[in-house]
Design a protein around this motif. Structure first.
Motif, PDB file in Angstrom:
ATOM      1  N   ALA A  63      15.589 -16.828 -21.311  1.00 33.56           N
ATOM      2  CA  ALA A  63      15.037 -16.181 -20.118  1.00 33.56           C
ATOM      3  C   ALA A  63      15.899 -14.997 -19.704  1.00 33.56           C
ATOM      4  CB  ALA A  63      14.928 -17.191 -18.975  1.00 33.56           C
ATOM      5  N   MET A  64      17.223 -15.119 -19.864  1.00 31.83           N
ATOM      6  CA  MET A  64      18.114 -13.998 -19.553  1.00 31.83           C
ATOM      7  C   MET A  64      17.827 -12.814 -20.463  1.00 31.83           C
ATOM      8  SD  MET A  64      21.694 -16.077 -19.043  1.00 31.83           S
ATOM      9  CE  MET A  64      22.670 -14.572 -18.890  1.00 31.83           C
ATOM     10  N   MET A  65      17.623 -13.084 -21.745  1.00 32.85           N
ATOM     11  CA  MET A  65      17.327 -12.012 -22.690  1.00 32.85           C
ATOM     12  C   MET A  65      16.006 -11.332 -22.348  1.00 32.85           C
ATOM     13  SD  MET A  65      19.842 -11.686 -24.824  1.00 32.85           S
ATOM     14  CE  MET A  65      19.081 -10.736 -26.132  1.00 32.85           C
ATOM     15  N   MET A  66      15.016 -12.136 -21.914  1.00 31.93           N
ATOM     16  CA  MET A  66      13.724 -11.561 -21.541  1.00 31.93           C
ATOM     17  C   MET A  66      13.875 -10.662 -20.322  1.00 31.93           C
ATOM     18  SD  MET A  66      10.615 -11.446 -22.568  1.00 31.93           S
ATOM     19  CE  MET A  66      10.242  -9.794 -22.027  1.00 31.93           C
ATOM     20  N   ALA A  67      14.702 -11.078 -19.362  1.00 29.41           N
ATOM     21  CA  ALA A  67      14.959 -10.244 -18.187  1.00 29.41           C
ATOM     22  C   ALA A  67      15.628  -8.933 -18.586  1.00 29.41           C
ATOM     23  CB  ALA A  67      15.821 -11.006 -17.178  1.00 29.41           C
ATOM     24  N   LEU A  68      16.578  -9.006 -19.520  1.00 30.13           N
ATOM     25  CA  LEU A  68      17.241  -7.797 -20.007  1.00 30.13           C
ATOM     26  C   LEU A  68      16.251  -6.850 -20.680  1.00 30.13           C
ATOM     27  CD1 LEU A  68      20.585  -9.193 -21.481  1.00 30.13           C
ATOM     28  CD2 LEU A  68      20.322  -7.694 -19.499  1.00 30.13           C
ATOM     29  N   LEU A  69      15.331  -7.414 -21.443  1.00 25.89           N
ATOM     30  CA  LEU A  69      14.326  -6.588 -22.110  1.00 25.89           C
ATOM     31  C   LEU A  69      13.409  -5.913 -21.093  1.00 25.89           C
ATOM     32  CD1 LEU A  69      13.326  -8.792 -25.194  1.00 25.89           C
ATOM     33  CD2 LEU A  69      14.757  -6.741 -25.166  1.00 25.89           C
ATOM     34  N   LEU A  70      13.072  -6.631 -20.029  1.00 25.28           N
ATOM     35  CA  LEU A  70      12.224  -6.039 -18.994  1.00 25.28           C
ATOM     36  C   LEU A  70      12.957  -4.917 -18.257  1.00 25.28           C
ATOM     37  CD1 LEU A  70      10.490  -9.224 -17.521  1.00 25.28           C
ATOM     38  CD2 LEU A  70       9.412  -7.387 -18.837  1.00 25.28           C
ATOM     39  N   ILE A  71      14.245  -5.135 -17.969  1.00 23.88           N
ATOM     40  CA  ILE A  71      15.043  -4.071 -17.346  1.00 23.88           C
ATOM     41  C   ILE A  71      15.095  -2.853 -18.254  1.00 23.88           C
ATOM     42  CG2 ILE A  71      17.369  -3.430 -16.603  1.00 23.88           C
ATOM     43  CD1 ILE A  71      17.756  -6.382 -15.766  1.00 23.88           C
ATOM     44  N   THR A  72      15.285  -3.100 -19.549  1.00 23.10           N
ATOM     45  CA  THR A  72      15.306  -2.008 -20.520  1.00 23.10           C
ATOM     46  C   THR A  72      13.975  -1.280 -20.554  1.00 23.10           C
ATOM     47  OG1 THR A  72      16.886  -3.249 -21.867  1.00 23.10           O
ATOM     48  CG2 THR A  72      15.729  -1.424 -22.930  1.00 23.10           C
ATOM     49  N   ALA A  73      12.866  -2.043 -20.481  1.00 19.24           N
ATOM     50  CA  ALA A  73      11.536  -1.433 -20.502  1.00 19.24           C
ATOM     51  C   ALA A  73      11.312  -0.545 -19.286  1.00 19.24           C
ATOM     52  CB  ALA A  73      10.467  -2.527 -20.563  1.00 19.24           C
TER      53      ALA A  73
END
Length: 250
Positions: free
Chosen positions: A216-226
């Protein structure tokens, strides 16, 4: 040629995801250390995380602080050009204030503006504001002197010189500052959420860290990156419209 370049960029991103998946599978990395892309993207389907609310909050903070930085930064740069005494007095002060670590000021912003979106927007603004002021001012003052003298000889007034010569000439500098500021705005908003926030992707990251939910942390990081990529891409689009396309047409 531009489309070919974008194609290479897309392939590089896809290649990174494939390499990530192969490394996790090949080395049998535990998911709590590094989840695979498949495990990471699967988290977006978990409705209990309220992804939309967190993503919207972070997006509002980033774009709000960024837009405010552009408005205030460009306005100040123009004032510095039109009033040299103001530039001599205020620009050194801005340099000094820019040296203050914004992360260290975050607790003060919380005291002044309370919790929520506003203090995080202010943090994003404070971090990305200075590059816009500096680059815009430099672009406005570095117009060819001979060109300025020519239009003055043609009886152009100060406003006409600014609109027809200085402002168009400063656009490459402005967009350079906007690109740097786009990256800084993302960092500023997320740092604010780390310190004190009840929602947003930065706050979500801290909650999932305590639960050791790495995927879930990685998914949040990907969303921030997006979000950051969307902002940066928007700047590139504006740059193409106002500089590249006009250059091609002329």
């Amino acid at each position: 040629m531009k489309l070919v370049g974008y194609g290479y960029a897309v392939l590089a991103h896809i290649g990174f995801l494939v390499l990530w998946q192969l490394v996790v599978m090949g080395l049998d990395v535990p998911s709590y250390i590094l989840p695979s892309p498949i495990e990471t993207f699967a988290e977006i389907t978990d409705g209990s995380y309220n992804w939309w609310m967190h993503t919207w909050t972070t997006t509002a903070e980033i774009f709000g602080g960024y837009i405010l930085a552009i408005i205030v930064g460009v306005a100040l740069a123009v004032m510095f050009v039109w009033v040299p005494a103001l530039n001599a007095a205020v620009m050194p002060l801005l340099v000094t204030l820019n040296m203050v670590p914004k992360v260290a000021m975050a607790p003060l912003f919380i005291i002044w503006f309370s919790y929520g979106v506003i203090p995080n927007m202010v943090i994003a603004f404070s971090i990305c504001f200075f590059p816009i002021v500096l680059t815009t001012y430099r672009g406005l003052v570095e117009v060819e002197p001979d060109l300025i003298n020519l239009v003055k000889a043609l009886k152009a007034n100060r406003w006409q010189i600014f609109i027809k010569i200085q402002l168009p000439g400063s656009l490459p500098y402005l967009f350079s500052g906007m690109k740097v500021a786009a990256i800084l705005a993302v960092a500023g908003a997320v740092v604010g959420e780390f310190i004190a926030s009840e929602k947003g992707l930065g706050n979500f990251l801290l909650i999932q860290q305590n639960a050791l939910n790495t995927s879930a942390m990685m998914m949040a990081l990907l969303l921030i990156t997006a979000i950051g990529m969307a902002l940066y891409g928007f700047v590139l689009l504006l740059e193409y419209i106002f500089i590249t396309r006009k250059g091609i047409q002329s």
